[in-house]
Design a protein around this motif. Sequence first.
Motif, mmCIF file in Angstrom:
data_model
loop_
_atom_site.group_PDB
_atom_site.id
_atom_site.type_symbol
_atom_site.label_atom_id
_atom_site.label_comp_id
_atom_site.label_asym_id
_atom_site.label_seq_id
_atom_site.Cartn_x
_atom_site.Cartn_y
_atom_site.Cartn_z
ATOM 1 N N VAL A 5 -53.249 -81.363 24.144
ATOM 2 C CA VAL A 5 -53.600 -80.734 22.867
ATOM 3 C C VAL A 5 -52.451 -80.866 21.877
ATOM 4 O O VAL A 5 -52.655 -81.180 20.700
ATOM 5 C CB VAL A 5 -53.999 -79.255 23.077
ATOM 6 C CG1 VAL A 5 -54.092 -78.519 21.751
ATOM 7 C CG2 VAL A 5 -55.316 -79.152 23.841
ATOM 8 N N GLU A 6 -51.231 -80.657 22.344
ATOM 9 C CA GLU A 6 -50.078 -80.786 21.452
ATOM 10 C C GLU A 6 -49.929 -82.212 20.919
ATOM 11 O O GLU A 6 -49.561 -82.399 19.750
ATOM 12 C CB GLU A 6 -48.792 -80.352 22.168
ATOM 13 C CG GLU A 6 -48.729 -78.856 22.380
ATOM 14 C CD GLU A 6 -47.529 -78.404 23.200
ATOM 15 O OE1 GLU A 6 -47.140 -77.243 23.052
ATOM 16 O OE2 GLU A 6 -46.987 -79.214 23.995
ATOM 17 N N ARG A 7 -50.218 -83.218 21.752
ATOM 18 C CA ARG A 7 -50.159 -84.609 21.274
ATOM 19 C C ARG A 7 -51.203 -84.854 20.193
ATOM 20 O O ARG A 7 -50.934 -85.504 19.182
ATOM 21 C CB ARG A 7 -50.345 -85.586 22.437
ATOM 22 C CG ARG A 7 -49.142 -85.683 23.349
ATOM 23 C CD ARG A 7 -49.247 -86.833 24.338
ATOM 24 N NE ARG A 7 -50.402 -86.774 25.202
ATOM 25 C CZ ARG A 7 -50.456 -86.114 26.361
ATOM 26 N NH1 ARG A 7 -49.396 -85.451 26.787
ATOM 27 N NH2 ARG A 7 -51.546 -86.127 27.101
ATOM 28 N N ILE B 63 -58.557 -80.781 14.118
ATOM 29 C CA ILE B 63 -57.767 -79.554 14.254
ATOM 30 C C ILE B 63 -58.680 -78.339 14.277
ATOM 31 O O ILE B 63 -58.482 -77.413 15.075
ATOM 32 C CB ILE B 63 -56.717 -79.450 13.128
ATOM 33 C CG1 ILE B 63 -55.673 -80.566 13.278
ATOM 34 C CG2 ILE B 63 -56.061 -78.076 13.100
ATOM 35 C CD1 ILE B 63 -54.876 -80.518 14.548
ATOM 36 N N GLU B 64 -59.704 -78.337 13.445
ATOM 37 C CA GLU B 64 -60.648 -77.208 13.447
ATOM 38 C C GLU B 64 -61.336 -77.093 14.800
ATOM 39 O O GLU B 64 -61.538 -75.978 15.304
ATOM 40 C CB GLU B 64 -61.658 -77.358 12.324
ATOM 41 C CG GLU B 64 -61.030 -77.122 10.958
ATOM 42 C CD GLU B 64 -61.982 -77.373 9.795
ATOM 43 O OE1 GLU B 64 -63.064 -77.987 10.015
ATOM 44 O OE2 GLU B 64 -61.655 -76.970 8.679
ATOM 45 N N ALA B 65 -61.700 -78.216 15.410
ATOM 46 C CA ALA B 65 -62.353 -78.177 16.717
ATOM 47 C C ALA B 65 -61.398 -77.643 17.784
ATOM 48 O O ALA B 65 -61.810 -76.872 18.665
ATOM 49 C CB ALA B 65 -62.844 -79.567 17.109
ATOM 50 N N LEU B 66 -60.122 -78.018 17.705
ATOM 51 C CA LEU B 66 -59.141 -77.527 18.683
ATOM 52 C C LEU B 66 -58.896 -76.041 18.532
ATOM 53 O O LEU B 66 -58.586 -75.355 19.501
ATOM 54 C CB LEU B 66 -57.810 -78.269 18.509
ATOM 55 C CG LEU B 66 -57.777 -79.711 18.977
ATOM 56 C CD1 LEU B 66 -56.442 -80.348 18.605
ATOM 57 C CD2 LEU B 66 -58.015 -79.815 20.475
ATOM 58 N N GLU B 67 -59.032 -75.516 17.327
ATOM 59 C CA GLU B 67 -58.726 -74.113 17.062
ATOM 60 C C GLU B 67 -59.941 -73.201 17.181
ATOM 61 O O GLU B 67 -59.810 -71.998 17.052
ATOM 62 C CB GLU B 67 -58.079 -73.984 15.687
ATOM 63 C CG GLU B 67 -56.724 -74.653 15.633
ATOM 64 C CD GLU B 67 -56.072 -74.647 14.261
ATOM 65 O OE1 GLU B 67 -56.738 -74.231 13.266
ATOM 66 O OE2 GLU B 67 -54.917 -75.058 14.177
ATOM 67 N N THR B 68 -61.113 -73.767 17.431
ATOM 68 C CA THR B 68 -62.327 -72.969 17.566
ATOM 69 C C THR B 68 -62.456 -72.504 19.018
ATOM 70 O O THR B 68 -62.443 -73.334 19.927
ATOM 71 C CB THR B 68 -63.568 -73.790 17.167
ATOM 72 O OG1 THR B 68 -63.414 -74.225 15.823
ATOM 73 C CG2 THR B 68 -64.836 -72.969 17.319
#
Length: 136
Positions: A68-70, A130-135
């Motif tokens: 995720v960080e990458r 980014i929105e998908a990762l933060e949902t």
Amino acid sequence: MTGVDVEHTKALEAAATPGPWEIIGGGEFLMPLAISVGVGSADVSLRDADAEFIAHARTAVPALVAAVERVQALHEPLKLFLLDDNGSIDYSKPFDALCRGCTDPDIVNAWECDDGDPGDDYVQHPCPTIEALETP
């Protein structure tokens, strides 16, 4: 583990007892910690599938976090600033933030702005990735 075997991790998660799981007991000088699995059950013995999931999580979770960080690093914001009266960048006046990974670098290099042309590949930050990762 250099990567994440997502399908294996999903299979282990699906076989494990549904959450939420809680830590019960424990403390520095008390009895060892135990895990309560299942809803409302404080006295459940750990099933083999749960133990396998816990053991796998020790290496899978750090690998997933690193992945995720990458992705986040590829999609970091690229800030645009307004120009001052002399035509120099005024870093005190942020104008916009684009996604570095999704925006065509030629647009950024040419300091073009969004003119509505769908071919511009001008993507605001946070981008859909980014929105998908933060949902949740």
